[in-house]
Design a protein around this motif. Sequence first.
Motif, PDB file in Angstrom:
ATOM      1  N   PRO A 122      50.098  96.713  -0.037  1.00  0.00           N
ATOM      2  CA  PRO A 122      48.950  96.239   0.759  1.00  0.00           C
ATOM      3  C   PRO A 122      47.852  97.290   0.839  1.00  0.00           C
ATOM      4  O   PRO A 122      48.133  98.486   0.910  1.00  0.00           O
ATOM      5  CB  PRO A 122      49.573  95.972   2.136  1.00  0.00           C
ATOM      6  N   LEU A 123      46.614  96.832   0.817  1.00  0.00           N
ATOM      7  CA  LEU A 123      45.479  97.745   0.903  1.00  0.00           C
ATOM      8  C   LEU A 123      45.314  98.274   2.328  1.00  0.00           C
ATOM      9  O   LEU A 123      44.917  99.418   2.539  1.00  0.00           O
ATOM     10  CB  LEU A 123      44.201  97.032   0.458  1.00  0.00           C
ATOM     11  N   PHE A 124      45.616  97.435   3.308  1.00  0.00           N
ATOM     12  CA  PHE A 124      45.515  97.824   4.717  1.00  0.00           C
ATOM     13  C   PHE A 124      46.896  97.725   5.364  1.00  0.00           C
ATOM     14  O   PHE A 124      47.663  96.807   5.080  1.00  0.00           O
ATOM     15  CB  PHE A 124      44.535  96.925   5.475  1.00  0.00           C
ATOM     16  N   ARG A 125      47.165  98.671   6.250  1.00  0.00           N
ATOM     17  CA  ARG A 125      48.427  98.669   6.989  1.00  0.00           C
ATOM     18  C   ARG A 125      48.163  99.168   8.399  1.00  0.00           C
ATOM     19  O   ARG A 125      47.296 100.019   8.619  1.00  0.00           O
ATOM     20  CB  ARG A 125      49.451  99.565   6.296  1.00  0.00           C
ATOM     21  N   SER A 126      48.904  98.625   9.353  1.00  0.00           N
ATOM     22  CA  SER A 126      48.730  99.039  10.748  1.00  0.00           C
ATOM     23  C   SER A 126      48.829 100.557  10.867  1.00  0.00           C
ATOM     24  O   SER A 126      49.811 101.168  10.438  1.00  0.00           O
ATOM     25  CB  SER A 126      49.799  98.371  11.620  1.00  0.00           C
ATOM     26  N   VAL A 127      47.799 101.161  11.444  1.00  0.00           N
ATOM     27  CA  VAL A 127      47.660 102.617  11.439  1.00  0.00           C
ATOM     28  C   VAL A 127      48.847 103.309  12.097  1.00  0.00           C
ATOM     29  O   VAL A 127      49.389 104.285  11.566  1.00  0.00           O
ATOM     30  CB  VAL A 127      46.346 103.019  12.142  1.00  0.00           C
ATOM     31  N   ASN A 128      49.261 102.828  13.240  1.00  0.00           N
ATOM     32  CA  ASN A 128      50.266 103.536  14.026  1.00  0.00           C
ATOM     33  C   ASN A 128      51.699 103.276  13.580  1.00  0.00           C
ATOM     34  O   ASN A 128      52.637 103.768  14.208  1.00  0.00           O
ATOM     35  CB  ASN A 128      50.100 103.184  15.510  1.00  0.00           C
ATOM     36  N   THR A 129      51.876 102.521  12.497  1.00  0.00           N
ATOM     37  CA  THR A 129      53.202 102.406  11.895  1.00  0.00           C
ATOM     38  C   THR A 129      53.462 103.549  10.915  1.00  0.00           C
ATOM     39  O   THR A 129      54.541 103.620  10.319  1.00  0.00           O
ATOM     40  CB  THR A 129      53.368 101.063  11.158  1.00  0.00           C
ATOM     41  N   ASP A 130      52.472 104.394  10.729  1.00  0.00           N
ATOM     42  CA  ASP A 130      52.621 105.626   9.951  1.00  0.00           C
ATOM     43  C   ASP A 130      52.731 106.778  10.942  1.00  0.00           C
ATOM     44  O   ASP A 130      51.790 107.057  11.693  1.00  0.00           O
ATOM     45  CB  ASP A 130      51.412 105.814   9.030  1.00  0.00           C
ATOM     46  N   LEU A 131      53.868 107.455  10.981  1.00  0.00           N
ATOM     47  CA  LEU A 131      54.120 108.497  11.977  1.00  0.00           C
ATOM     48  C   LEU A 131      53.066 109.606  11.933  1.00  0.00           C
ATOM     49  O   LEU A 131      52.823 110.265  12.950  1.00  0.00           O
ATOM     50  CB  LEU A 131      55.519 109.087  11.768  1.00  0.00           C
ATOM     51  N   ASN A 132      52.434 109.800  10.791  1.00  0.00           N
ATOM     52  CA  ASN A 132      51.431 110.856  10.679  1.00  0.00           C
ATOM     53  C   ASN A 132      50.274 110.669  11.657  1.00  0.00           C
ATOM     54  O   ASN A 132      49.738 111.646  12.195  1.00  0.00           O
ATOM     55  CB  ASN A 132      50.883 110.914   9.245  1.00  0.00           C
ATOM     56  N   VAL A 133      49.875 109.423  11.893  1.00  0.00           N
ATOM     57  CA  VAL A 133      48.734 109.164  12.777  1.00  0.00           C
ATOM     58  C   VAL A 133      49.082 109.433  14.241  1.00  0.00           C
ATOM     59  O   VAL A 133      48.373 110.191  14.921  1.00  0.00           O
ATOM     60  CB  VAL A 133      48.210 107.731  12.584  1.00  0.00           C
ATOM     61  N   PRO A 134      50.157 108.832  14.796  1.00  0.00           N
ATOM     62  CA  PRO A 134      50.525 109.197  16.172  1.00  0.00           C
ATOM     63  C   PRO A 134      50.804 110.684  16.344  1.00  0.00           C
ATOM     64  O   PRO A 134      50.483 111.262  17.383  1.00  0.00           O
ATOM     65  CB  PRO A 134      51.783 108.358  16.429  1.00  0.00           C
ATOM     66  N   LEU A 135      51.387 111.311  15.316  1.00  0.00           N
ATOM     67  CA  LEU A 135      51.668 112.738  15.395  1.00  0.00           C
ATOM     68  C   LEU A 135      50.372 113.544  15.446  1.00  0.00           C
ATOM     69  O   LEU A 135      50.259 114.508  16.213  1.00  0.00           O
ATOM     70  CB  LEU A 135      52.514 113.176  14.199  1.00  0.00           C
ATOM     71  N   ALA A 136      49.386 113.158  14.643  1.00  0.00           N
ATOM     72  CA  ALA A 136      48.088 113.847  14.672  1.00  0.00           C
ATOM     73  C   ALA A 136      47.414 113.683  16.033  1.00  0.00           C
ATOM     74  O   ALA A 136      46.863 114.645  16.582  1.00  0.00           O
ATOM     75  CB  ALA A 136      47.190 113.300  13.565  1.00  0.00           C
ATOM     76  N   LEU A 137      47.466 112.482  16.593  1.00  0.00           N
ATOM     77  CA  LEU A 137      46.892 112.254  17.924  1.00  0.00           C
ATOM     78  C   LEU A 137      47.619 113.081  18.985  1.00  0.00           C
ATOM     79  O   LEU A 137      46.992 113.631  19.896  1.00  0.00           O
ATOM     80  CB  LEU A 137      46.963 110.766  18.269  1.00  0.00           C
ATOM     81  N   ALA A 138      48.956 113.155  18.871  1.00  0.00           N
ATOM     82  CA  ALA A 138      49.736 113.928  19.836  1.00  0.00           C
ATOM     83  C   ALA A 138      49.412 115.417  19.736  1.00  0.00           C
ATOM     84  O   ALA A 138      49.329 116.109  20.755  1.00  0.00           O
ATOM     85  CB  ALA A 138      51.234 113.694  19.600  1.00  0.00           C
ATOM     86  N   ILE A 139      49.213 115.920  18.526  1.00  0.00           N
ATOM     87  CA  ILE A 139      48.863 117.336  18.346  1.00  0.00           C
ATOM     88  C   ILE A 139      47.483 117.616  18.928  1.00  0.00           C
ATOM     89  O   ILE A 139      47.267 118.650  19.579  1.00  0.00           O
ATOM     90  CB  ILE A 139      48.925 117.713  16.851  1.00  0.00           C
ATOM     91  N   ILE A 140      46.536 116.698  18.718  1.00  0.00           N
ATOM     92  CA  ILE A 140      45.201 116.855  19.316  1.00  0.00           C
ATOM     93  C   ILE A 140      45.306 116.900  20.835  1.00  0.00           C
ATOM     94  O   ILE A 140      44.712 117.752  21.495  1.00  0.00           O
ATOM     95  CB  ILE A 140      44.279 115.707  18.866  1.00  0.00           C
ATOM     96  N   SER A 141      46.071 115.961  21.394  1.00  0.00           N
ATOM     97  CA  SER A 141      46.265 115.932  22.847  1.00  0.00           C
ATOM     98  C   SER A 141      46.900 117.229  23.330  1.00  0.00           C
ATOM     99  O   SER A 141      46.475 117.808  24.339  1.00  0.00           O
ATOM    100  CB  SER A 141      47.154 114.733  23.220  1.00  0.00           C
ATOM    101  N   PHE A 142      47.921 117.709  22.626  1.00  0.00           N
ATOM    102  CA  PHE A 142      48.616 118.940  23.009  1.00  0.00           C
ATOM    103  C   PHE A 142      47.668 120.134  22.985  1.00  0.00           C
ATOM    104  O   PHE A 142      47.640 120.935  23.932  1.00  0.00           O
ATOM    105  CB  PHE A 142      49.788 119.169  22.053  1.00  0.00           C
TER     106      PHE A 142
END
Length: 254
Positions: A122-142
């Motif tokens: 698929p060309l598009f996939r739900s963003v937050n089903t890729d652990l890299n995205v939530p992890l990047a957001l969590a690191i920014i928050s931290f």
Amino acid sequence: MEEGIHVALSAEKIGDFLGLTITNTLVTSWFVVLLLVTVGVLVGSRLKMVPGRFQTLLEWLFGGIYDYVAEILENRDLARRFFPLLITIFLFVFVSNWLEFIPVVGSLGFFFSERGHSEFVPLFRSVNTDLNVPLALAIISFLVVEITGIMTLGALKYGSKFIVNPLKNPIGFAVGLVELIGEIVRVVSLSFRLFGNILAGEIIIVVAIYFAPYLLPIPLMMFELFIGFLQAAIFALLTLFFIKLAVTEPHEAH
């Protein structure tokens, strides 16, 4: 059985750019950012001194959120500083979660053939089903939380929350050690909470479509829309509460 339910835990690669791997979740995240920027520019360009109904609703909504942030932080200067970050985190996660239910997400793509085996990517996939995205957001928050605590209280006073002389105060040393571990674990808890909930919801819907396509998908999708909003709110609120804890004076100062 050749056909069945297929769930990919990692994002699928769709190409390379300057040596960087481009995945379908990365493309979707670019689309989310572009969408938010476009909507922000359009709404900002139509603001008037005498607001209409829609502008009044937006001002009431964002004004209420800002007042809540200021109430939690007990400082309007801090609220003015962190409100853009918090609302951006919420909107990015919220829009990313809801875009999952647009028909082109997961269905628009191409077939990739390798060694005689053809696989749909698929060309598009739900963003937050890729652990890299939530992890990047969590690191920014931290990082925001830790830097805010250091800049607000000073490095020594902020560090005193976690590092206590074990000879003078052994209980305080143990509590500080636990708090330090908890501070680091926040990155894991923030990222896996968002990743797990969104991925689990997607898997449940796929299973429902496969076994009962005319009964279960719609109510499950409505429930997942609520979960998508809830997870966005939780991520932003937890970041807010962690900032509040970071700027709070150590116990010894009271």
